[in-house]
Design a protein around this motif. Structure first.
Motif, PDB file in Angstrom:
ATOM      1  N   GLY A   1       0.800  -1.215   0.000  1.00 16.21           N
ATOM      2  CA  GLY A   1       0.000   0.000   0.000  1.00 16.21           C
ATOM      3  C   GLY A   1       0.833   1.265   0.000  1.00 16.21           C
ATOM      4  N   ASP A   2       2.105   1.174   0.483  1.00 17.18           N
ATOM      5  CA  ASP A   2       2.949   2.372   0.498  1.00 17.18           C
ATOM      6  C   ASP A   2       3.260   2.855  -0.914  1.00 17.18           C
ATOM      7  OD1 ASP A   2       4.351  -0.007   0.191  1.00 17.18           O
ATOM      8  OD2 ASP A   2       6.210   0.789   1.039  1.00 17.18           O
ATOM      9  N   PHE A   3       3.378   1.905  -1.869  1.00 14.98           N
ATOM     10  CA  PHE A   3       3.624   2.325  -3.255  1.00 14.98           C
ATOM     11  C   PHE A   3       2.429   3.076  -3.811  1.00 14.98           C
ATOM     12  CE2 PHE A   3       3.275   1.790  -7.841  1.00 14.98           C
ATOM     13  CZ  PHE A   3       4.497   2.282  -8.253  1.00 14.98           C
ATOM     14  N   VAL A   4       1.226   2.542  -3.560  1.00 14.47           N
ATOM     15  CA  VAL A   4       0.018   3.207  -4.042  1.00 14.47           C
ATOM     16  C   VAL A   4      -0.130   4.570  -3.360  1.00 14.47           C
ATOM     17  CG1 VAL A   4      -2.487   3.047  -4.252  1.00 14.47           C
ATOM     18  CG2 VAL A   4      -1.087   0.987  -4.460  1.00 14.47           C
ATOM     19  N   ARG A   5       0.213   4.644  -2.069  1.00 14.83           N
ATOM     20  CA  ARG A   5      -0.001   5.874  -1.296  1.00 14.83           C
ATOM     21  C   ARG A   5       1.054   6.943  -1.580  1.00 14.83           C
ATOM     22  NH1 ARG A   5      -3.417   6.334   3.000  1.00 14.83           N
ATOM     23  NH2 ARG A   5      -3.680   4.062   3.057  1.00 14.83           N
TER      24      ARG A   5
ATOM     25  N   ARG B   1       8.206   2.423  -2.642  1.00 14.91           N
ATOM     26  CA  ARG B   1       8.234   1.586  -1.445  1.00 14.91           C
ATOM     27  C   ARG B   1       9.026   2.283  -0.347  1.00 14.91           C
ATOM     28  NH1 ARG B   1       6.491  -4.000  -0.590  1.00 14.91           N
ATOM     29  NH2 ARG B   1       5.413  -2.545   0.776  1.00 14.91           N
ATOM     30  N   THR B   2       8.614   2.066   0.909  1.00 11.34           N
ATOM     31  CA  THR B   2       9.288   2.673   2.055  1.00 11.34           C
ATOM     32  C   THR B   2       9.643   1.597   3.063  1.00 11.34           C
ATOM     33  OG1 THR B   2       7.223   3.041   3.284  1.00 11.34           O
ATOM     34  CG2 THR B   2       7.924   4.789   1.755  1.00 11.34           C
ATOM     35  N   ALA B   3      10.641   1.890   3.915  1.00 11.42           N
ATOM     36  CA  ALA B   3      11.031   0.936   4.962  1.00 11.42           C
ATOM     37  C   ALA B   3       9.862   0.680   5.909  1.00 11.42           C
ATOM     38  CB  ALA B   3      12.232   1.472   5.734  1.00 11.42           C
ATOM     39  N   GLN B   4       9.143   1.749   6.248  1.00 16.54           N
ATOM     40  CA  GLN B   4       7.983   1.606   7.126  1.00 16.54           C
ATOM     41  C   GLN B   4       6.911   0.740   6.469  1.00 16.54           C
ATOM     42  OE1 GLN B   4       6.157   5.320   8.195  1.00 16.54           O
ATOM     43  NE2 GLN B   4       4.722   4.395   9.640  1.00 16.54           N
ATOM     44  N   GLY B   5       6.742   0.900   5.156  1.00 16.96           N
ATOM     45  CA  GLY B   5       5.751   0.100   4.429  1.00 16.96           C
ATOM     46  C   GLY B   5       6.101  -1.376   4.418  1.00 16.96           C
ATOM     47  N   VAL B   6       7.401  -1.680   4.265  1.00 19.88           N
ATOM     48  CA  VAL B   6       7.851  -3.077   4.271  1.00 19.88           C
ATOM     49  C   VAL B   6       7.602  -3.704   5.640  1.00 19.88           C
ATOM     50  CG1 VAL B   6       9.862  -4.581   4.071  1.00 19.88           C
ATOM     51  CG2 VAL B   6       9.545  -2.702   2.438  1.00 19.88           C
ATOM     52  N   LEU B   7       7.907  -2.961   6.725  1.00 18.33           N
ATOM     53  CA  LEU B   7       7.655  -3.464   8.075  1.00 18.33           C
ATOM     54  C   LEU B   7       6.157  -3.665   8.321  1.00 18.33           C
ATOM     55  CD1 LEU B   7      10.176  -1.291  10.142  1.00 18.33           C
ATOM     56  CD2 LEU B   7      10.334  -3.750   9.668  1.00 18.33           C
TER      57      LEU B   7
END
Length: 594
Positions: A461-465, A469-475
């Motif tokens: 969802g971090d890519f869509v948002r 991609r983000t480190a927080q999104g991966v976690l």
């Protein structure tokens, strides 16, 4: 719409000891609905009767009546106790249900056999799960189950009908629960509800105000939770089938674009067995082509041409499913039905989602040929959408949402150029505020659809948002994956039972459901997830400490005890697999309606 068919938008619920009365609270003097708490019989009355010291009612405002469910002995009225306005659809207010309440009409239970009372109690517990259903929306004025194009194409006679009669049954979440009210001809109390998502925003582009709305409509035919509803049924209805409509309105123009998602249209499943990723199993492979043909015939009738975009891996367990899908489609594809495989993980990996441009190049011709729906400022139809892109991955959630957001963005840019807002080379990315809000719109949409099917927000969802991609999104994805594992194994079974009960996929019958209720004792009384988790953690701790303390002379002895603890861990966990259905005696509602 005929005034006699208009829904009551303000209601008052009177709870008496022996009856419920639902009173229109708009001062119209319309008849009230009287429902017996003894046998759930219904009738219209002119007004609420006088109260006395023996019949003191509880009085609540409610937003609408969702329907009625009948169990073994009692019936249960479902009402909307709280709702909030979330936007508008074609100029009509849209409301989100924030609280449902189930009201029992079960006084007849007092004279029922003890076993029947116990079974009634087991079934009624499922209704408390149903009260927590998310993503429910309604309108008092417009049919939310139809896309803008289908709504525009309705004839004048159809538009004069009550909303429930205009509704598309597959997207009417409370279709089954409304049956009793329909039989009693209570049109003004029949509130059509959809499950899905509704998000919108307004933004300025120069001097123009642009309104963007994104709606998801979830199909009820094979509704359910992630591991408990996979693939298709014998009639070609697939799991997690969702219609997504993107609407843009500005300067009197209205334009919409529809795309759909849904599980691979043949019988396959994953049996919950406590492994992180249960094995994929193709069921009745000889029936796959017939089932897929039925599915795509239905899509052709409703949407026109179909382009099926398959995003699953080409290798491993997913590869077997993709190979089956591709072989089935060889018998179905033609001028009006096309199939395209795009290995999302192989091409995009976990971070290079910009490579979806490769996919867009392959489907651009289909999108331009089949177009979108467009009305001018006079309400005249200038264009219509002639086909639909059907996207799937395994869950039809994470990869699917990233892909659909890319397609939606490209189509919105085409629409804005056609209306004259954008120049030939202008894009959404050219307007930072528009771009940011559009990403958030699609991210929220993906989260809503994902929560209903998997219990967690969408992965990636971090890519869509944010567009990357983000480190927080991966976690966050890692945590969501763990939550999905827990829900799949220990919570979704009960939720699936509640869904099947609410939507009439399972009809309670006395002669079938009156099995004796065994008394729980010993291990059965404590077989639940927290206990299993505690034993798992304790077992691994003992095993680890045992191996650490082992000298070279005692390795075999400590290895034995380590394996013993691991065995206990697996054994106890197995006792509570699949939502603890072995010991909790919760009915398995797997039999079809009828």
């Amino acid at each position: 719409m005929d005034s006699r068919n208009k829904l009551h938008s303000r209601l008052r619920l009177w709870e008496f000891p022996d009856q419920y009365i639902i009173e229109p609270a708009n001062g119209s003097g319309a008849p009230c609905l009287d429902i017996s708490r003894v046998d759930a019989s219904m009738k219209l009355i002119d007004q609420v009767g006088e109260c006395d010291s023996l019949r003191v009612p509880k009085i609540h405002p409610i937003s609408g009546v969702v329907g009625m469910l009948k169990l073994l002995a009692g019936s249960y009225l479902v009402v909307v106790t709280e709702s909030e306005r979330v936007g508008s659809f074609l100029g009509h207010p849209i409301f989100k249900i924030t609280s449902l309440k189930v009201l029992p009409c079960d006084h007849s239970l007092k004279n029922s056999p003890e076993e029947q009372k116990k079974m009634e109690n087991e079934f009624s517990k499922l209704l408390s799960v149903a009260e927590k259903t998310t993503g429910l929306f309604f309108s008092y004025q417009v049919n939310l189950t139809l896309s803008s194009q289908r709504l525009h194409d309705l004839g004048a006679e159809s538009k004069s009908l009550p909303l429930w009669r205009q509704a598309e049954p597959r997207f009417l979440w409370n279709n089954y629960m409304l049956e009793v009210l329909i039989d009693n001809k209570l049109d003004q109390f029949l509130l059509p509800v959809i499950q899905g998502s509704f998000n919108s925003f307004e933004t300025a582009i120069g001097k123009d105000i642009v309104d963007i709305t994104l709606i998801a409509r979830r199909c009820t035919r094979r509704n359910g939770t992630r591991m408990w509803r996979r693939g298709a049924d014998a009639d070609g209805y697939v799991a997690n089938f969702v219609e997504t409509e993107q609407i843009v309105q500005m300067n009197g123009y209205t334009s919409s674009f529809v795309q759909v998602r849904g599980s691979m249209p043949f019988m396959w499943e994953q049996i919950v067995d406590l492994t992180y990723k249960p094995k994929f199993e193709i069921v009745q492979p000889e029936e796959a082509t017939r089932i897929a043909e039925r599915h795509f015939l239905d899509l052709r009738k409703k949407y026109g041409s179909v382009l099926a975009v398959d995003l699953v891996n080409k290798h491993g367990g997913e590869g077997r499913l993709s190979e089956k899908f591709a072989s089935v489609m060889q018998h179905i594809t033609g001028d009006e039905i096309r199939y395209l495989h795009f290995d999302f993980h192989q091409i995009c990996g976990h971070i290079h989602f910009e490579r979806l441009s490769i996919l867009y190049e392959q489907i651009e011709g289909f999108l331009e040929q089949n177009g979108y729906f467009l009305l001018n400022e006079k309400g005249d139809k200038m264009k219509e959408q002639l086909g639909v892109v059907r996207t799937n991955c395994i869950d039809c959630l994470d990869r699917t949402n990233v892909t659909q957001s890319m397609i939606g963005r490209k189509m919105l840019e085409l629409q804005l150029r056609r209306i004259g807002v954008f120049g030939a080379e202008e894009t959404i990315s050219s307007h930072p505020n528009f771009d940011e809000r559009y990403k958030i719109l699609w991210a929220n949409h993906g989260d809503d659809v994902s929560i209903q099917y998997s219990g967690t927000p969408a992965l990636k969802g971090d890519f869509v948002r944010y567009g990357h991609r983000t480190a927080q999104g991966v976690l966050k994805d890692g945590w969501s994956s763990l939550r999905r594992y827990y829900l799949n194994n220990f919570a979704d079974g009960t939720k699936q039972d509640a869904i099947d009960l609410l939507q009439g996929h399972y009809i309670v019958a006395v002669n079938r459901d009156m099995a004796p209720v065994p008394q729980k004792g010993g291990l059965e009384a404590v077989a639940n997830f927290p206990v299993a988790l505690a034993v798992v953690l304790l077992s691994f701790w003992f095993a680890t400490m045992s191996m650490k303390q082992a000298g070279s002379d005692y390795k075999h002895k400590h290895l034995f005890f380590s394996l013993l603890w691991t065995g206990i861990c697996v054994g106890v966990a197995a006792l509570v697999r699949a939502n603890g259905r072995i010991f909790c005696n919760r009915p398995r509602l797997h039999k079809p309606r009828g």
